[in-house]
Design a protein around this motif. Structure first.
Motif, PDB file in Angstrom:
ATOM      1  N   LEU A  17      38.533  33.823  41.080  1.00  0.00           N
ATOM      2  CA  LEU A  17      39.346  33.849  39.868  1.00  0.00           C
ATOM      3  C   LEU A  17      40.549  32.917  39.992  1.00  0.00           C
ATOM      4  O   LEU A  17      40.846  32.144  39.075  1.00  0.00           O
ATOM      5  CB  LEU A  17      39.810  35.277  39.581  1.00  0.00           C
ATOM      6  CG  LEU A  17      40.706  35.464  38.363  1.00  0.00           C
ATOM      7  CD1 LEU A  17      39.931  35.136  37.093  1.00  0.00           C
ATOM      8  CD2 LEU A  17      41.247  36.877  38.310  1.00  0.00           C
ATOM      9  N   LEU A  18      41.245  32.965  41.121  1.00  0.00           N
ATOM     10  CA  LEU A  18      42.403  32.094  41.322  1.00  0.00           C
ATOM     11  C   LEU A  18      42.002  30.626  41.308  1.00  0.00           C
ATOM     12  O   LEU A  18      42.711  29.790  40.744  1.00  0.00           O
ATOM     13  CB  LEU A  18      43.108  32.438  42.641  1.00  0.00           C
ATOM     14  CG  LEU A  18      43.847  33.766  42.687  1.00  0.00           C
ATOM     15  CD1 LEU A  18      44.366  34.026  44.091  1.00  0.00           C
ATOM     16  CD2 LEU A  18      44.980  33.778  41.684  1.00  0.00           C
ATOM     17  N   ILE A  21      41.255  29.632  37.661  1.00  0.00           N
ATOM     18  CA  ILE A  21      42.504  29.529  36.898  1.00  0.00           C
ATOM     19  C   ILE A  21      43.260  28.263  37.268  1.00  0.00           C
ATOM     20  O   ILE A  21      43.773  27.560  36.400  1.00  0.00           O
ATOM     21  CB  ILE A  21      43.372  30.789  37.126  1.00  0.00           C
ATOM     22  CG1 ILE A  21      42.739  31.992  36.439  1.00  0.00           C
ATOM     23  CG2 ILE A  21      44.794  30.566  36.616  1.00  0.00           C
ATOM     24  CD1 ILE A  21      43.405  33.309  36.758  1.00  0.00           C
ATOM     25  N   TRP A  22      43.335  27.942  38.552  1.00  0.00           N
ATOM     26  CA  TRP A  22      44.055  26.746  38.979  1.00  0.00           C
ATOM     27  C   TRP A  22      43.428  25.487  38.378  1.00  0.00           C
ATOM     28  O   TRP A  22      44.134  24.622  37.863  1.00  0.00           O
ATOM     29  CB  TRP A  22      44.076  26.643  40.502  1.00  0.00           C
ATOM     30  CG  TRP A  22      44.733  25.377  40.933  1.00  0.00           C
ATOM     31  CD1 TRP A  22      44.133  24.221  41.299  1.00  0.00           C
ATOM     32  CD2 TRP A  22      46.139  25.120  40.982  1.00  0.00           C
ATOM     33  NE1 TRP A  22      45.071  23.277  41.580  1.00  0.00           N
ATOM     34  CE2 TRP A  22      46.304  23.798  41.396  1.00  0.00           C
ATOM     35  CE3 TRP A  22      47.271  25.889  40.722  1.00  0.00           C
ATOM     36  CZ2 TRP A  22      47.561  23.219  41.555  1.00  0.00           C
ATOM     37  CZ3 TRP A  22      48.517  25.314  40.877  1.00  0.00           C
ATOM     38  CH2 TRP A  22      48.657  24.002  41.291  1.00  0.00           C
ATOM     39  N   ILE A  24      41.569  25.170  35.706  1.00  0.00           N
ATOM     40  CA  ILE A  24      41.754  25.141  34.252  1.00  0.00           C
ATOM     41  C   ILE A  24      43.185  24.767  33.889  1.00  0.00           C
ATOM     42  O   ILE A  24      43.414  23.973  32.975  1.00  0.00           O
ATOM     43  CB  ILE A  24      41.364  26.501  33.633  1.00  0.00           C
ATOM     44  CG1 ILE A  24      39.848  26.679  33.721  1.00  0.00           C
ATOM     45  CG2 ILE A  24      41.830  26.599  32.186  1.00  0.00           C
ATOM     46  CD1 ILE A  24      39.366  28.049  33.302  1.00  0.00           C
ATOM     47  N   ILE A  25      44.142  25.299  34.619  1.00  0.00           N
ATOM     48  CA  ILE A  25      45.546  24.995  34.325  1.00  0.00           C
ATOM     49  C   ILE A  25      45.862  23.528  34.600  1.00  0.00           C
ATOM     50  O   ILE A  25      46.636  22.903  33.872  1.00  0.00           O
ATOM     51  CB  ILE A  25      46.477  25.921  35.144  1.00  0.00           C
ATOM     52  CG1 ILE A  25      46.419  27.331  34.584  1.00  0.00           C
ATOM     53  CG2 ILE A  25      47.904  25.416  35.141  1.00  0.00           C
ATOM     54  CD1 ILE A  25      47.173  28.350  35.393  1.00  0.00           C
TER      55      ILE A  25
END
Length: 72
Positions: A17-18, A21-22, A24-25
């Protein structure tokens, strides 16, 4: 033993998940997708650069999740 396996599964899910998210950000998608001047080859190049630049940060997140004592 079963709680240890659940802990590993929870950590694996957290790491995935991390990482997602990284990535995508860090993608500058609004500027790329909405800009008609960006060609497909430029888009692929930018995605490759962002992907390569994200690797060290994802690795750091994984290491710090697995061994939090390394942060001190």
């Amino acid at each position: 033993m079963p709680s240890r396996m659940m802990n590993r599964k929870a950590k694996a899910k957290l790491i995935i998940l991390l990482g997602i998210i990284w990535v995508i950000i860090t993608l500058p998608l609004p500027w790329i997708v909405n800009n008609p001047e960006v060609s497909e080859s430029q888009f692929n190049t930018i995605l490759g650069i962002v992907g390569v630049m994200s690797i060290p940060f994802v690795v750091l997140g994984v290491v710090w999740t697995l061994k939090p004592e390394l942060t001190t």
